[in-house]
Write a protein that holds these residues in place. Sequence first.
Motif, mmCIF file in Angstrom:
data_model
loop_
_atom_site.group_PDB
_atom_site.id
_atom_site.type_symbol
_atom_site.label_atom_id
_atom_site.label_comp_id
_atom_site.label_asym_id
_atom_site.label_seq_id
_atom_site.Cartn_x
_atom_site.Cartn_y
_atom_site.Cartn_z
ATOM 1 N N GLU A 21 40.186 37.618 28.264
ATOM 2 C CA GLU A 21 38.771 37.314 28.479
ATOM 3 C C GLU A 21 38.165 38.216 29.553
ATOM 4 N N LYS A 22 38.957 38.478 30.637
ATOM 5 C CA LYS A 22 38.451 39.323 31.709
ATOM 6 C C LYS A 22 38.294 40.772 31.242
ATOM 7 N N ILE A 23 39.233 41.241 30.463
ATOM 8 C CA ILE A 23 39.126 42.606 29.909
ATOM 9 C C ILE A 23 37.902 42.716 29.011
ATOM 10 N N LYS A 24 37.731 41.735 28.142
ATOM 11 C CA LYS A 24 36.567 41.743 27.244
ATOM 12 C C LYS A 24 35.267 41.716 28.042
ATOM 13 N N GLU A 25 35.248 40.911 29.083
ATOM 14 C CA GLU A 25 34.038 40.794 29.897
ATOM 15 C C GLU A 25 33.646 42.132 30.503
ATOM 16 N N ASN A 26 34.615 42.857 31.051
ATOM 17 C CA ASN A 26 34.308 44.122 31.720
ATOM 18 C C ASN A 26 34.058 45.256 30.744
ATOM 19 N N LEU A 27 34.796 45.268 29.644
ATOM 20 C CA LEU A 27 34.530 46.307 28.640
ATOM 21 C C LEU A 27 33.211 46.048 27.924
ATOM 22 N N GLY A 28 32.731 44.833 27.959
ATOM 23 C CA GLY A 28 31.482 44.484 27.274
ATOM 24 C C GLY A 28 30.235 44.673 28.101
ATOM 25 N N LYS A 29 30.390 45.174 29.319
ATOM 26 C CA LYS A 29 29.213 45.420 30.147
ATOM 27 C C LYS A 29 28.474 46.678 29.648
ATOM 28 N N SER A 30 27.169 46.693 29.901
ATOM 29 C CA SER A 30 26.364 47.848 29.470
ATOM 30 C C SER A 30 25.188 48.013 30.411
ATOM 31 N N GLY A 31 25.015 49.206 30.910
ATOM 32 C CA GLY A 31 23.905 49.470 31.824
ATOM 33 C C GLY A 31 22.776 50.198 31.137
ATOM 34 N N ASP A 32 22.361 51.335 31.714
ATOM 35 C CA ASP A 32 21.232 52.095 31.179
ATOM 36 C C ASP A 32 21.693 53.046 30.083
ATOM 37 N N ILE A 33 22.233 52.470 29.036
ATOM 38 C CA ILE A 33 22.656 53.198 27.843
ATOM 39 C C ILE A 33 22.384 52.308 26.643
ATOM 40 N N PRO A 34 22.333 52.881 25.449
ATOM 41 C CA PRO A 34 22.020 52.057 24.265
ATOM 42 C C PRO A 34 23.192 51.224 23.761
ATOM 43 N N TYR A 35 24.429 51.612 24.110
ATOM 44 C CA TYR A 35 25.596 51.049 23.433
ATOM 45 C C TYR A 35 26.250 49.945 24.252
ATOM 46 N N LYS A 36 26.830 49.012 23.514
ATOM 47 C CA LYS A 36 27.544 47.896 24.146
ATOM 48 C C LYS A 36 28.754 47.557 23.282
ATOM 49 N N ILE A 37 29.956 47.537 23.932
ATOM 50 C CA ILE A 37 31.170 47.143 23.210
ATOM 51 C C ILE A 37 31.162 45.622 23.068
ATOM 52 N N GLU A 38 31.119 45.165 21.843
ATOM 53 C CA GLU A 38 30.933 43.737 21.600
ATOM 54 C C GLU A 38 32.182 43.078 21.016
ATOM 55 N N ASN A 39 32.643 43.607 19.911
ATOM 56 C CA ASN A 39 33.786 43.001 19.222
ATOM 57 C C ASN A 39 35.046 43.789 19.571
ATOM 58 N N ILE A 40 35.940 43.162 20.318
ATOM 59 C CA ILE A 40 37.149 43.838 20.778
ATOM 60 C C ILE A 40 38.375 43.199 20.124
ATOM 61 N N LYS A 41 39.183 44.060 19.511
ATOM 62 C CA LYS A 41 40.438 43.621 18.890
ATOM 63 C C LYS A 41 41.591 44.262 19.663
ATOM 64 N N PHE A 42 42.591 43.460 20.017
ATOM 65 C CA PHE A 42 43.754 43.970 20.748
ATOM 66 C C PHE A 42 44.875 44.265 19.758
#
Length: 784
Positions: A443-464
């Motif tokens: 959950e913590k990995i997903k939370e941090n990889l799912g952050k998005s700032g001043d860019i258009p893209y956001k990692i949403e669906n993460i499969k391990f």
Amino acid sequence: MNKIELLAPAGSKESLYAAINKGADAVYLGGTKFSARAYASNFDEKTLEEAVDYAHMYGVKVYITINTLIKEKELREVLEYVGFLYKIGVDALIIQDLGVFNEIKKKFPDFELHASTQMTIHNGEGALFLKENGFHRVVLSRELSLDEIKYISKELKIETEIFVHGALCICYSGQCLMSSIIGGRSGNRGRCAQSCRLPYSIIKKGSGELYKGYLLSPKDMCTIDDIEDIIESETDSLKIEGRMKRPEYVAGVVESYKEAIENYYIKKHSNTENHKKVLMKLFNREGFSKAYLYKNVGKDMMAFNMPKNTGVFVGIIDSNGEVDLVEDVSLGDGIRCGENGFTVSKILKNNKEVLKAFKGESVKIFPKNYRKGDYIYKTSDVELLEKLKSSYLNPFGKKILINAEVEFEIGKPLSIKTVYNGVEFDVQGDLVQEALKKPLSIEKIKENLGKSGDIPYKIENIKFSSFDEGFLPISSLNNARREILQKIISFEIEKYKRQVPVKSYLNDRTLKDKKYAFPEFTYVINTKEQLRALMDLNIENIVIDVFDKSYGTIKIEDLDKLDLTKVYIKIPNIIKKEFNFICDILDKYIKDIKGIVTANVGIISRYKGRTEIIGDYKLNIFNSSSAEFYSNHIDLIPISVELNRKEVIDVVKNCNHELQQMIYGKVEMMVSEYCPIGSTFGGKCENKQCDEPCVSADFELEDRMKERFVVKTDRFCRSHIYNNVPTNLIEELEELKNIGIAYFRVDFVDEDYEEVIKVIKMLQGSLEVYSSKYTKGHYRRGVE
């Protein structure tokens, strides 16, 4: 059938953000030069490249407008500008000037070019002509019906773009010279003074009858109810007008049309009434029209009473100074009362101040800039504007969601893989460590990889693909996330960039073999009186307009009575459903007449090589490269009436082709499907059509300065407005010959027998030119 494109205006950075955040598939914008909206904010080179990169990150196409006529001295500069646009990855250019088109096709053959609506393409033959000469897309004239759009788009398989919302020009775009002639601000150069939004009177000569109002000011078009019909016409792009509008307008219009388009494809009913209410609040002129989509050309598409934003009706002021609201009102709303306006500073309901009052309530509104019985309208809705403002305050508010596959194994680098737009991206991060204390959770990995700032893209669906209970600093996760997203950004931006070719073709000209011996003077006429005057003087090389419908004009059947060996037929510059009818007439006389005069590229394409073709000045030939292009299609090339003496010299100096100059005549300032005569004096007969007052009387249009302009109609019920004073360059005849102009056109519009005789005598040198009765037009002053 491909999914239709929604094309939005971007006159500023804020409008660009608003358009893309609300779902536009493409945007069109201009640089600081060569754009038909010279008074929009526009973009310098730095902000232009930033805009292109921003749009491409979102997968949105960028079209740059170079939709003005280009002077000879500007050709090299505009090509350097095109090189810059090519380099930064612009998707396509929207072009008006065929000289610019001619040069771009030589130097940048793979640059996608769209024909601007300023090119006045309004029939299938014209659209085919441009496609065959190298245009990728044609922006059709706003005057076309859905059936005509469908024929060109579906039957002829031409990529087209049409306007679906926003302001309308009453004149065919690219054919209007009113602002240019009256004030020197050329619409063909992006500097239109909007003469059509001023008040006029239409006057019936001899009777004193007149109608007053904003007789040339059309309502804005709105086609939100017609999206299904429009999409099924198989046009490729729906264009919203509005590069001069505020970003909130762009956001609201794009959002409304995007939802209607999406609902069509998922077969969901659209509640267009809600959309129309929003669109009315954003801007309207006495409501909306559907323009010409359903062949409407009457006065119900006109805003006769108010040329500005009308707003939405709020209520009527009663004897107590209150208003029973039919629309909500808030502090800060803009209110119009007649010609005046104010911002709501206070609202009293039951003598208590409120921030907002609702439909059905009785309130007093301040300041009290109104009287009993006044109708008040809301022209600015502060709540709506505040809601739409969010679309551009955060440029990256819209996120593109990306799937990712993660490997998180102790002793191995963190691995992130994703596929975007069919391309694989991956990064290898820091080594995953054994957890000395608390391991990182999924959950913590997903939370941090799912952050998005001043860019258009956001990692949403993460499969391990693999996961150990190991540890990495959060900064390592963030670095890996930033790296893979930056790879996508760089790829999406850089894939559009191009190398600029070195070779320049600007001075590469080819000589044209002469096929015809041209007459030094041609005389354009339309009435029997004018014909009689020329025949009495044994004048040859007469150009006869047999398509004028006004009183006393020459009819088609009158041609049979003439010696046609020295006669040209003037073909209308605007030809729609009557195209085959006109061709039938031409085919009947083609072997007898000397040639034709026209600016209709469909007719030029059809009759090239079959008869002598003299171009009409409405071809808007501004430079030698444009002359070169047309030299392959017509025999005698007319230069634009908007050029001054110095600019004429510049063109002649660089041109290897014969040129013609209008030396006398009232310039046609407007041609329109809408007729101010029929809409005021026309009346109604049993078949609900205009009773054609233009056939039995003459009409004039009077402006605020009491200047009167000739109004004529053709047999297809289009109206033509001409300058009130003839351009007369007869005194400059020898100078023009010395410059290198060898051929001249004389236009008679409403001149009677005696006036025609006078003009001919001036040309022959037997009568002095009285300059005070005429204008030199643009010969000395030119246009901006």
